[in-house]
Write a protein that holds these residues in place. Sequence first.
Motif, PDB file in Angstrom:
ATOM      1  N   VAL A  46       0.815  -1.208   0.000  1.00  9.93           N
ATOM      2  CA  VAL A  46       0.000   0.000   0.000  1.00  9.93           C
ATOM      3  C   VAL A  46       0.850   1.261   0.000  1.00  9.93           C
ATOM      4  O   VAL A  46       0.635   2.173  -0.808  1.00  9.93           O
ATOM      5  N   PHE A  47       1.845   1.311   0.890  1.00 12.93           N
ATOM      6  CA  PHE A  47       2.574   2.560   1.115  1.00 12.93           C
ATOM      7  C   PHE A  47       3.879   2.649   0.331  1.00 12.93           C
ATOM      8  O   PHE A  47       4.535   3.685   0.348  1.00 12.93           O
ATOM      9  N   GLN A  48       4.286   1.589  -0.326  1.00 13.22           N
ATOM     10  CA  GLN A  48       5.407   1.576  -1.259  1.00 13.22           C
ATOM     11  C   GLN A  48       6.636   2.279  -0.693  1.00 13.22           C
ATOM     12  O   GLN A  48       7.286   1.758   0.196  1.00 13.22           O
ATOM     13  N   PHE A  97      -7.049   6.577   6.155  1.00 13.08           N
ATOM     14  CA  PHE A  97      -6.672   5.433   6.983  1.00 13.08           C
ATOM     15  C   PHE A  97      -7.877   4.583   7.388  1.00 13.08           C
ATOM     16  O   PHE A  97      -7.729   3.375   7.640  1.00 13.08           O
ATOM     17  N   ARG A  98      -9.054   5.168   7.436  1.00 11.23           N
ATOM     18  CA  ARG A  98     -10.250   4.347   7.651  1.00 11.23           C
ATOM     19  C   ARG A  98     -10.464   3.406   6.473  1.00 11.23           C
ATOM     20  O   ARG A  98     -10.790   2.226   6.649  1.00 11.23           O
ATOM     21  N   ALA A  99     -10.286   3.944   5.258  1.00 18.07           N
ATOM     22  CA  ALA A  99     -10.410   3.100   4.068  1.00 18.07           C
ATOM     23  C   ALA A  99      -9.312   2.039   4.050  1.00 18.07           C
ATOM     24  O   ALA A  99      -9.545   0.881   3.669  1.00 18.07           O
ATOM     25  N   TYR A 100      -8.126   2.428   4.476  1.00 16.55           N
ATOM     26  CA  TYR A 100      -7.006   1.483   4.555  1.00 16.55           C
ATOM     27  C   TYR A 100      -7.315   0.341   5.520  1.00 16.55           C
ATOM     28  O   TYR A 100      -7.057  -0.837   5.220  1.00 16.55           O
ATOM     29  N   GLU A 101      -7.887   0.656   6.680  1.00 20.78           N
ATOM     30  CA  GLU A 101      -8.203  -0.374   7.673  1.00 20.78           C
ATOM     31  C   GLU A 101      -9.259  -1.337   7.157  1.00 20.78           C
ATOM     32  O   GLU A 101      -9.228  -2.531   7.462  1.00 20.78           O
ATOM     33  N   SER A 125      -5.058  -1.055  -5.075  1.00 18.80           N
ATOM     34  CA  SER A 125      -4.688  -0.103  -6.125  1.00 18.80           C
ATOM     35  C   SER A 125      -5.192   1.318  -5.878  1.00 18.80           C
ATOM     36  O   SER A 125      -4.428   2.273  -6.017  1.00 18.80           O
ATOM     37  N   PRO A 126      -6.467   1.532  -5.502  1.00 22.00           N
ATOM     38  CA  PRO A 126      -6.919   2.904  -5.241  1.00 22.00           C
ATOM     39  C   PRO A 126      -6.166   3.574  -4.094  1.00 22.00           C
ATOM     40  O   PRO A 126      -5.926   4.786  -4.117  1.00 22.00           O
ATOM     41  N   LEU A 127      -5.797   2.781  -3.076  1.00 17.61           N
ATOM     42  CA  LEU A 127      -5.025   3.333  -1.964  1.00 17.61           C
ATOM     43  C   LEU A 127      -3.630   3.757  -2.427  1.00 17.61           C
ATOM     44  O   LEU A 127      -3.127   4.819  -2.048  1.00 17.61           O
ATOM     45  N   GLN A 128      -3.010   2.930  -3.258  1.00 12.65           N
ATOM     46  CA  GLN A 128      -1.710   3.278  -3.809  1.00 12.65           C
ATOM     47  C   GLN A 128      -1.784   4.560  -4.631  1.00 12.65           C
ATOM     48  O   GLN A 128      -0.900   5.416  -4.554  1.00 12.65           O
ATOM     49  N   ALA A 129      -2.849   4.662  -5.428  1.00 15.43           N
ATOM     50  CA  ALA A 129      -3.002   5.839  -6.278  1.00 15.43           C
ATOM     51  C   ALA A 129      -3.132   7.101  -5.439  1.00 15.43           C
ATOM     52  O   ALA A 129      -2.552   8.147  -5.764  1.00 15.43           O
ATOM     53  N   GLN A 130      -3.865   7.026  -4.339  1.00 11.09           N
ATOM     54  CA  GLN A 130      -4.006   8.186  -3.469  1.00 11.09           C
ATOM     55  C   GLN A 130      -2.684   8.577  -2.839  1.00 11.09           C
ATOM     56  O   GLN A 130      -2.356   9.763  -2.729  1.00 11.09           O
ATOM     57  N   MET A 131      -1.921   7.590  -2.414  1.00 11.03           N
ATOM     58  CA  MET A 131      -0.632   7.891  -1.809  1.00 11.03           C
ATOM     59  C   MET A 131       0.327   8.497  -2.819  1.00 11.03           C
ATOM     60  O   MET A 131       1.134   9.362  -2.484  1.00 11.03           O
ATOM     61  N   GLY A 249       5.824   3.550 -23.991  1.00  9.69           N
ATOM     62  CA  GLY A 249       4.552   2.892 -24.249  1.00  9.69           C
ATOM     63  C   GLY A 249       4.118   1.922 -23.164  1.00  9.69           C
ATOM     64  O   GLY A 249       2.925   1.697 -22.968  1.00  9.69           O
ATOM     65  N   ASN A 250       5.065   1.343 -22.455  1.00  6.25           N
ATOM     66  CA  ASN A 250       4.733   0.299 -21.485  1.00  6.25           C
ATOM     67  C   ASN A 250       4.266   0.819 -20.129  1.00  6.25           C
ATOM     68  O   ASN A 250       3.916   0.016 -19.257  1.00  6.25           O
ATOM     69  N   ILE A 251       4.287   2.131 -19.913  1.00  5.50           N
ATOM     70  CA  ILE A 251       3.976   2.637 -18.571  1.00  5.50           C
ATOM     71  C   ILE A 251       2.662   3.410 -18.517  1.00  5.50           C
ATOM     72  O   ILE A 251       2.304   3.929 -17.467  1.00  5.50           O
ATOM     73  N   GLU A 252       1.936   3.501 -19.621  1.00  8.46           N
ATOM     74  CA  GLU A 252       0.693   4.272 -19.621  1.00  8.46           C
ATOM     75  C   GLU A 252      -0.293   3.747 -18.595  1.00  8.46           C
ATOM     76  O   GLU A 252      -0.904   4.525 -17.849  1.00  8.46           O
ATOM     77  N   GLN A 253      -0.473   2.441 -18.536  1.00  9.44           N
ATOM     78  CA  GLN A 253      -1.429   1.867 -17.597  1.00  9.44           C
ATOM     79  C   GLN A 253      -1.025   2.181 -16.169  1.00  9.44           C
ATOM     80  O   GLN A 253      -1.872   2.494 -15.322  1.00  9.44           O
ATOM     81  N   TRP A 254       0.269   2.106 -15.890  1.00 11.59           N
ATOM     82  CA  TRP A 254       0.749   2.389 -14.534  1.00 11.59           C
ATOM     83  C   TRP A 254       0.486   3.843 -14.163  1.00 11.59           C
ATOM     84  O   TRP A 254       0.056   4.138 -13.047  1.00 11.59           O
ATOM     85  N   LEU A 255       0.733   4.763 -15.094  1.00 13.82           N
ATOM     86  CA  LEU A 255       0.499   6.182 -14.827  1.00 13.82           C
ATOM     87  C   LEU A 255      -0.980   6.463 -14.590  1.00 13.82           C
ATOM     88  O   LEU A 255      -1.353   7.216 -13.690  1.00 13.82           O
ATOM     89  N   LYS A 256      -1.844   5.852 -15.400  1.00 16.42           N
ATOM     90  CA  LYS A 256      -3.284   6.038 -15.219  1.00 16.42           C
ATOM     91  C   LYS A 256      -3.747   5.466 -13.887  1.00 16.42           C
ATOM     92  O   LYS A 256      -4.536   6.077 -13.168  1.00 16.42           O
ATOM     93  N   GLN A 257      -3.271   4.287 -13.587  1.00 20.50           N
ATOM     94  CA  GLN A 257      -3.687   3.602 -12.372  1.00 20.50           C
ATOM     95  C   GLN A 257      -3.346   4.419 -11.136  1.00 20.50           C
ATOM     96  O   GLN A 257      -4.079   4.407 -10.144  1.00 20.50           O
ATOM     97  N   ASN A 258      -2.248   5.154 -11.192  1.00 16.53           N
ATOM     98  CA  ASN A 258      -1.806   5.930 -10.042  1.00 16.53           C
ATOM     99  C   ASN A 258      -2.227   7.392 -10.108  1.00 16.53           C
ATOM    100  O   ASN A 258      -1.753   8.215  -9.320  1.00 16.53           O
ATOM    101  N   GLY A 259      -3.134   7.717 -11.051  1.00 19.26           N
ATOM    102  CA  GLY A 259      -3.698   9.059 -11.095  1.00 19.26           C
ATOM    103  C   GLY A 259      -2.699  10.156 -11.389  1.00 19.26           C
ATOM    104  O   GLY A 259      -2.832  11.282 -10.903  1.00 19.26           O
ATOM    105  N   LEU A 260      -1.700   9.867 -12.224  1.00 19.45           N
ATOM    106  CA  LEU A 260      -0.633  10.835 -12.475  1.00 19.45           C
ATOM    107  C   LEU A 260      -0.814  11.622 -13.765  1.00 19.45           C
ATOM    108  O   LEU A 260      -0.183  12.674 -13.938  1.00 19.45           O
ATOM    109  N   LEU A 261      -1.650  11.140 -14.668  1.00 14.66           N
ATOM    110  CA  LEU A 261      -1.830  11.834 -15.932  1.00 14.66           C
ATOM    111  C   LEU A 261      -2.783  13.004 -15.774  1.00 14.66           C
ATOM    112  O   LEU A 261      -3.798  12.900 -15.080  1.00 14.66           O
TER     113      LEU A 261
END
Length: 280
Positions: A46-48, A97-101, A125-131, A249-261
């Motif tokens: 979660v916290f990477q 942290f409530r969502a995390y628990e 995944s959504p928790l990772q994206a928020q962090m 090209g290989n990182i688009e999904q990762w960027l989207k998943q983490n809300g960076l675009l």
Amino acid sequence: MNHRRYSTGRLIAISTLLIFNAWATQCTTAVFGQVGFTDEQFEQWVFQQYGNAQTARVRLKESLELYTEDVDLACGLSDAQKQKLRLAGRGDIERFFRAYEVVKKKFQAIRNDQQKANQIFQDISPLQAQMTSGLFDSDSLLRKCLVNTISREQFLKYHKFDEERRRFHHESKVGLIVTMLDQSAPVTTEQRRQLTDLLLRETRHPRKSGQYDYYVMMHQVAKIDKAKFRKILDNIQWQVFSQQLGQMGNIEQWLKQNGLLPDDDDDSDVLLPDEQVAAE
């Protein structure tokens, strides 16, 4: 020159591979890992980069304080206003942290079941994206509190401050991309100017500033019509640059998943009702 070209290209390839491997590991660890995961492993997923929940909580509190200081620097907050923002920001942290628990309890209930353990990444995944992107976005309690706490005059000051900061950050990232190309396949002063103008027009600043800004920018650059680059670069320069772009090209999904675009409507860090945003 060939040595410089090889070294820079190799550096980019290695960097891209590292970020892609991080994403791939995130998605496949549970599939190929052992049965019976620990709470410590769950926290690392979660916290990477923060490693665990305790460290992440400390960093989020520091982020809240920096955010409050930025607003205060830009528009001058009263003690009461700063207290309100801090209270709202702490609410965002506690909500996270409530969502995390909730996810952690679900994980603890199924962690010895291989098939179900694999599925937990859908909740992680959504928790990772928020962090990664930050808790204090336009939907946060802090941002909504800011709207209702500062005056219109204060907002206009902060809006100007924030836009200038984001513009400077964007220009610096564009400059980095052009410089890296120049190191691989040297460009003329005129080519540098034209490339800089093109990238400033065709790209936007990352949604959230951070360690992956370069990849967010390069992902956008890879979407630009190639004919526009061919008008500026010669054949050798374009060959080098296109190889660099191809590695994105290989990182688009990762960027989207983490809300960076950046989103189409992501024009400002602070959103107020239209009648309050109007320039004086």
